[in-house]
Design a protein around this motif. Sequence first.
Motif, PDB file in Angstrom:
ATOM      1  N   UNK A  22       6.951  10.291  -4.173  1.00 32.71           N
ATOM      2  CA  UNK A  22       7.441  10.150  -5.543  1.00 32.71           C
ATOM      3  C   UNK A  22       8.884  10.632  -5.657  1.00 32.71           C
ATOM      4  N   UNK A  23       9.249  11.685  -4.927  1.00 36.45           N
ATOM      5  CA  UNK A  23      10.635  12.153  -4.956  1.00 36.45           C
ATOM      6  C   UNK A  23      11.572  11.067  -4.451  1.00 36.45           C
ATOM      7  N   UNK A  24      11.138  10.334  -3.436  1.00 39.78           N
ATOM      8  CA  UNK A  24      11.938   9.235  -2.904  1.00 39.78           C
ATOM      9  C   UNK A  24      12.057   8.098  -3.910  1.00 39.78           C
ATOM     10  N   UNK A  25      10.937   7.636  -4.434  1.00 41.56           N
ATOM     11  CA  UNK A  25      10.946   6.478  -5.336  1.00 41.56           C
ATOM     12  C   UNK A  25      11.671   6.779  -6.647  1.00 41.56           C
ATOM     13  N   UNK A  62       0.816  -1.212   0.000  1.00 39.73           N
ATOM     14  CA  UNK A  62       0.000   0.000   0.000  1.00 39.73           C
ATOM     15  C   UNK A  62       0.854   1.267   0.000  1.00 39.73           C
ATOM     16  N   UNK A  63       0.184   2.364  -0.201  1.00 45.05           N
ATOM     17  CA  UNK A  63       0.812   3.683  -0.158  1.00 45.05           C
ATOM     18  C   UNK A  63       1.581   3.889   1.143  1.00 45.05           C
ATOM     19  N   UNK A  64       0.955   3.555   2.276  1.00 47.25           N
ATOM     20  CA  UNK A  64       1.620   3.750   3.569  1.00 47.25           C
ATOM     21  C   UNK A  64       2.853   2.869   3.726  1.00 47.25           C
ATOM     22  N   UNK A  65       2.814   1.676   3.182  1.00 49.16           N
ATOM     23  CA  UNK A  65       3.988   0.805   3.244  1.00 49.16           C
ATOM     24  C   UNK A  65       5.191   1.439   2.550  1.00 49.16           C
ATOM     25  N   UNK A  66       4.934   2.083   1.421  1.00 44.83           N
ATOM     26  CA  UNK A  66       6.039   2.712   0.704  1.00 44.83           C
ATOM     27  C   UNK A  66       6.491   3.993   1.394  1.00 44.83           C
ATOM     28  N   UNK A  67       5.601   4.700   2.036  1.00 44.23           N
ATOM     29  CA  UNK A  67       6.038   5.865   2.825  1.00 44.23           C
ATOM     30  C   UNK A  67       6.968   5.405   3.945  1.00 44.23           C
ATOM     31  N   UNK A  68       6.614   4.309   4.585  1.00 42.34           N
ATOM     32  CA  UNK A  68       7.465   3.781   5.649  1.00 42.34           C
ATOM     33  C   UNK A  68       8.829   3.363   5.094  1.00 42.34           C
ATOM     34  N   UNK A  69       8.834   2.706   3.919  1.00 42.27           N
ATOM     35  CA  UNK A  69      10.091   2.282   3.302  1.00 42.27           C
ATOM     36  C   UNK A  69      10.971   3.476   2.957  1.00 42.27           C
ATOM     37  N   UNK A  70      10.354   4.622   2.664  1.00 39.27           N
ATOM     38  CA  UNK A  70      11.088   5.843   2.344  1.00 39.27           C
ATOM     39  C   UNK A  70      11.393   6.680   3.579  1.00 39.27           C
ATOM     40  N   UNK A  74       3.944   7.660   8.357  1.00 42.84           N
ATOM     41  CA  UNK A  74       2.745   7.029   7.818  1.00 42.84           C
ATOM     42  C   UNK A  74       1.547   7.967   7.989  1.00 42.84           C
ATOM     43  N   UNK A  75       0.655   7.941   7.031  1.00 43.98           N
ATOM     44  CA  UNK A  75      -0.551   8.766   7.081  1.00 43.98           C
ATOM     45  C   UNK A  75      -1.620   8.030   7.879  1.00 43.98           C
ATOM     46  N   UNK A 121      -4.647   3.177   5.323  1.00 40.17           N
ATOM     47  CA  UNK A 121      -3.821   2.022   4.965  1.00 40.17           C
ATOM     48  C   UNK A 121      -4.317   1.313   3.700  1.00 40.17           C
ATOM     49  N   UNK A 122      -5.540   1.637   3.274  1.00 38.62           N
ATOM     50  CA  UNK A 122      -6.085   1.005   2.066  1.00 38.62           C
ATOM     51  C   UNK A 122      -5.653   1.718   0.787  1.00 38.62           C
ATOM     52  N   UNK A 123      -5.094   2.907   0.901  1.00 39.06           N
ATOM     53  CA  UNK A 123      -4.811   3.724  -0.279  1.00 39.06           C
ATOM     54  C   UNK A 123      -3.782   3.030  -1.179  1.00 39.06           C
ATOM     55  N   UNK A 124      -4.102   2.934  -2.463  1.00 40.97           N
ATOM     56  CA  UNK A 124      -3.166   2.369  -3.434  1.00 40.97           C
ATOM     57  C   UNK A 124      -1.994   3.315  -3.643  1.00 40.97           C
ATOM     58  N   UNK A 125      -0.853   2.753  -3.979  1.00 43.01           N
ATOM     59  CA  UNK A 125       0.366   3.537  -4.123  1.00 43.01           C
ATOM     60  C   UNK A 125       0.232   4.630  -5.187  1.00 43.01           C
ATOM     61  N   UNK A 126      -0.327   4.322  -6.356  1.00 45.53           N
ATOM     62  CA  UNK A 126      -0.445   5.344  -7.391  1.00 45.53           C
ATOM     63  C   UNK A 126      -1.363   6.464  -6.935  1.00 45.53           C
ATOM     64  N   UNK A 127      -2.507   6.104  -6.353  1.00 44.74           N
ATOM     65  CA  UNK A 127      -3.493   7.099  -5.927  1.00 44.74           C
ATOM     66  C   UNK A 127      -2.914   8.047  -4.888  1.00 44.74           C
ATOM     67  N   UNK A 128      -2.276   7.489  -3.868  1.00 44.09           N
ATOM     68  CA  UNK A 128      -1.736   8.325  -2.805  1.00 44.09           C
ATOM     69  C   UNK A 128      -0.569   9.172  -3.266  1.00 44.09           C
TER      70      UNK A 128
END
Length: 371
Positions: free
Chosen positions: A286-289, A227-235, A239-240, A263-270
């Motif tokens: 997106x700047x991180x990824x 999810x979007x939050x998982x990638x925020x954590x990885x960066x 978390x939102x 936590x349900x938000x898809x990565x592209x959407x968020x």
Amino acid sequence: MSSFNFSAYLKIKGDNLLPESNQGNCRTSNTNEWCFEAGDDRVNVFPGLAVLHTVFVREHNRLVKELADVMPSTTPDDVLFEEARKIVSAIIQQVTYREWLPIIVGPLAMRKYRLTPGFSFRYNITQNPTIYNVFATAAFRYGHSTIPRFLTLGDRHVPIEQLFNRPSEVIKDLDTVLKAILKDRHQEVNRFINSGMTEHLFETSGNNGFDIVSLNIQRGRDHGLPSYNNFRKACQLSEVTSFDDSVFGKAGPALKSVYSFPDDIDIFTGAVAEQHLHGGAVGPLLACLIGQQFHDLKYGDSFWFETSHPRKGFTSGQLSEIRRMRFAKILCRNSGVKSIQRDPFTVYSKESNPMIPCNDLPTIDLTKWRR
């Protein structure tokens, strides 16, 4: 001039355009049109892509001809081909990292991921330069939100769905398409995507078009992206926990209307809904990824143009010439435009991005390649 045959050139067709594909992967209106063939079969998807492919094919062929003037007459065709290819690759890297990336990820990410050319490059043999699943599947799809509803071709405002998979405008007048891309303002990166992309993508007679947003979201799920939050954590971003989080600005209520929990938000959407970083066109995720991906592509590339390897790299004089090159000059000398804004990635501004004559832009001195 050296004597060489056409094997050093990339193939072209009438009016110095891309050659004809035997796949028929586009829509043509008459016998004077053809589907383009290029290294990427998406070349016909949109006129802007075809223009870029064409410009760099022309640049390669122009370099072959000029290199033949400074190299011995016995220089084999394959050497001319490979040297032109090497220079074009270096110019693309230079333009991408010096001119384009800073606009997208902003100054902080450029420093954090050591992306600026000239930043004491050293190849890292342990660095994996392959493409992350999240980059290919979601993060680098952010550009879909920047596509404008119309392209202004001369005095015509053409809906983008009328240009999908149609090379006719480039065949008719490449310069008009290029001027439109340079002049028209793109949309900001956000959750709003124009109806040409959400209702008419790849639309054909008798068939409804695709929705690029649905495709992007479903693609991420098909690839099993977290999810979007998982990638925020990885960066290492917070978390939102609420749709009212300031990272979304005014987009929070819209996200809340379709997702039950953050936590349900898809990565592209968020990712496309985030507020932009200062000096950048995207938000922090997106700047991180994007920043991490381009870091890996640079430092995991033993052929990166600034390498000190004696055969893979360039001499100091040649490297200086490559560093002088700007995207504006590439566009100028491979088209019919006579003047161009200093930064082609940004719209014209009399104060910050003025128009300048093409002849005033620095060019590459190929005598540094004399043998």
